[in-house]
Design a protein around this motif. Structure first.
Motif, PDB file in Angstrom:
ATOM      1  N   HIS A  45       0.843  -1.196   0.000  1.00 40.63           N
ATOM      2  CA  HIS A  45       0.000   0.000   0.000  1.00 40.63           C
ATOM      3  C   HIS A  45       0.879   1.247   0.000  1.00 40.63           C
ATOM      4  O   HIS A  45       2.114   1.150  -0.035  1.00 40.63           O
ATOM      5  N   VAL A 154      -2.456   3.661   7.980  1.00 39.27           N
ATOM      6  CA  VAL A 154      -2.547   2.474   7.134  1.00 39.27           C
ATOM      7  C   VAL A 154      -1.475   1.463   7.516  1.00 39.27           C
ATOM      8  O   VAL A 154      -0.378   1.830   7.921  1.00 39.27           O
ATOM      9  N   ASP A 158      -4.199  -3.200   9.333  1.00 42.90           N
ATOM     10  CA  ASP A 158      -5.389  -2.356   9.215  1.00 42.90           C
ATOM     11  C   ASP A 158      -6.242  -2.766   8.015  1.00 42.90           C
ATOM     12  O   ASP A 158      -7.466  -2.887   8.118  1.00 42.90           O
ATOM     13  N   LEU A 159      -5.607  -2.992   6.869  1.00 47.94           N
ATOM     14  CA  LEU A 159      -6.353  -3.357   5.662  1.00 47.94           C
ATOM     15  C   LEU A 159      -7.031  -4.714   5.811  1.00 47.94           C
ATOM     16  O   LEU A 159      -8.168  -4.905   5.368  1.00 47.94           O
ATOM     17  N   ARG A 162     -10.051  -4.172   7.834  1.00 50.53           N
ATOM     18  CA  ARG A 162     -11.151  -3.577   7.067  1.00 50.53           C
ATOM     19  C   ARG A 162     -11.927  -4.656   6.320  1.00 50.53           C
ATOM     20  O   ARG A 162     -13.160  -4.635   6.265  1.00 50.53           O
ATOM     21  N   PHE A 202      -8.247   8.741   5.528  1.00 45.85           N
ATOM     22  CA  PHE A 202      -6.883   9.227   5.379  1.00 45.85           C
ATOM     23  C   PHE A 202      -6.996  10.606   4.751  1.00 45.85           C
ATOM     24  O   PHE A 202      -7.605  10.770   3.699  1.00 45.85           O
ATOM     25  N   MET A 275     -10.371   1.061   0.202  1.00 45.41           N
ATOM     26  CA  MET A 275      -9.524   2.240   0.395  1.00 45.41           C
ATOM     27  C   MET A 275     -10.221   3.459  -0.213  1.00 45.41           C
ATOM     28  O   MET A 275     -10.828   3.349  -1.283  1.00 45.41           O
ATOM     29  N   GLU A 279      -6.352   7.428  -0.572  1.00 48.68           N
ATOM     30  CA  GLU A 279      -5.433   6.301  -0.444  1.00 48.68           C
ATOM     31  C   GLU A 279      -5.156   5.674  -1.803  1.00 48.68           C
ATOM     32  O   GLU A 279      -4.017   5.320  -2.131  1.00 48.68           O
TER      33      GLU A 279
END
Length: 399
Positions: A45, A154, A158-159, A162, A202, A275, A279
């Motif tokens: 990312h 991020v 975290d991703l 999500r 973000f 995202m 992002e």
């Protein structure tokens, strides 16, 4: 509209620096400073890209070591992407000059010396082995460690979180009472969540965009190629597609149009995009095959857009083309002009597939996240205790 491009150095077709292409006077430069970075680079990312951007700025030649699946599973838990996928993702980041496949999880002086690197660079977060030791302990002790600022908001953890929170129920923002409120209050507070991503936003800055995007206008003889989409969770499927798009012309200038979150949610549904637009912008800008990004591009590729950017070719992958709100084909104008081309990248991976990887291994990834958090908390507490003990020692000695 964001221009990407590359630095003043000469670039080969893939975007890597050519030997001896530095803009510095050779007489002024005594030697090339070689910088080492290493990591899992799982679900690459914009945080990873920002680390590599900062590392490259500390020297001249950036070498990135990427760990194997076996090493990651041993120390952290199962990776989302395979090592071959991760190797290719890192190669596609425009600040990377070369990669080392199967780099050791613990960074040693031997590794730096083997690749003639002056020092290694890592973010200001904690990286631990399976037994809780700092993976950079040796190079820190010998003064061959540099730290860069970690990108807030991020992480792979975290991703993954999500995606684990995603619901299977489709929701439409056309009837969402939070839609207008979100539009009116965008970025006003840390607690604000996007109704499309379901996570804290973000917040983009002009400085961050400038850092990621510093390029030139298309030159005479360049072929302007336009592609559009969500490019959510920017992944190896996107990279393979953009690389193939890049190869469609001898002198390509690739513009990526990114759709706003609400537009992506209209045609993707569920809790997409994962995202948000800010992002996704940085993730795409970091790709070496991309020259420019249009933030919030119109869904239908019309006459005005094609004329404004002097587009010579419009490309789309093998994935489904969703109709516009009125049911029309968003690619009707480029098709009418005879400049539309379907690209088969040979990679059918989609964002949906990645989410399914996470969902199918939900318990494993939840355990991985929990284990990582527990280790980091333990280290932070140990550091606090050590600092407290050091503060108490002088007091005890003076009594």
């Amino acid at each position: 509209m964001i221009k990407n491009g590359h630095s003043s150095e000469q670039r080969d077709e893939a975007g890597g620096s050519k030997p001896g292409a530095s803009g510095c006077n050779p007489e002024k430069r005594k030697r090339v400073v070689r910088v080492w970075c290493d990591g899992c680079y799982d679900m690459v990312h914009y945080g990873h890209s920002n680390q590599l951007r900062q590392a490259k700025a500390m020297g001249d030649h950036l070498i990135v070591g990427v760990h194997t699946d076996a090493e990651i599973s041993k120390h952290k838990g199962p990776p989302v992407f395979t090592q071959e996928e991760r190797y290719k993702m890192v190669r596609a980041i425009k600040w990377v000059d070369e990669i080392v496949e199967g780099a050791p999880y613990v960074t040693t002086l031997e590794t730096l010396d083997e690749h003639n690197c002056d020092f290694c660079v890592h973010g200001d977060d904690i990286t631990l082995t399976v037994d809780g030791k700092d993976t950079y302990e040796e190079v820190k002790r010998e003064g061959r460690y540099r730290e860069c600022k970690r990108t807030q908001g991020v992480s792979t953890t975290d991703l993954v979180g999500r995606m684990l929170l995603m619901t299977k129920a489709h929701h439409s923002n056309l009837d969402n009472p939070h839609y207008q409120q979100h539009t009116d209050n965008f970025g006003k507070g840390h607690g604000t969540c996007s109704p499309w991503t379901g996570v804290s936003q973000f917040l983009q800055t002009s400085q961050k965009i400038i850092q990621f995007a510093s390029g030139a206008e298309p030159q005479p003889g360049d072929t302007v190629i336009y592609v559009a989409g969500a490019f959510d969770l920017f992944h190896i499927g996107h990279v393979d597609f953009l690389e193939m798009v890049y190869k469609q012309a001898q002198r390509p200038y690739v513009i990526v149009g990114l759709h706003f979150d609400q537009e992506v949610n209209r045609y993707k549904g569920k809790n997409y995009p994962i995202m948000n637009i800010h992002e996704r912008t940085l993730s795409v800008l970091a790709c070496r095959y991309v020259s420019e990004v249009v933030i919030g591009a119109p869904y239908a590729i019309g006459k005005d857009l094609l004329d404004h950017f002097k587009v010579g070719l419009v490309c789309h992958g093998k994935t489904e083309v969703f109709p516009d709100k009125d049911g029309s084909d968003p690619y009707s104008e480029p098709k009418l002009r005879g400049i539309f081309r379907t690209i088969d990248s040979g990679n059918s991976l989609t964002t949906d597939d990645i989410v399914q990887r996470i969902i199918e291994n939900r318990l494993q990834f939840e355990a991985r996240n929990q284990k990582k958090e527990a280790k980091e908390i333990a280290v932070i507490e140990a550091m606090k205790r050590r600092e407290q003990e050091e503060e108490e020692q002088p007091e005890a000695a003076s009594q």
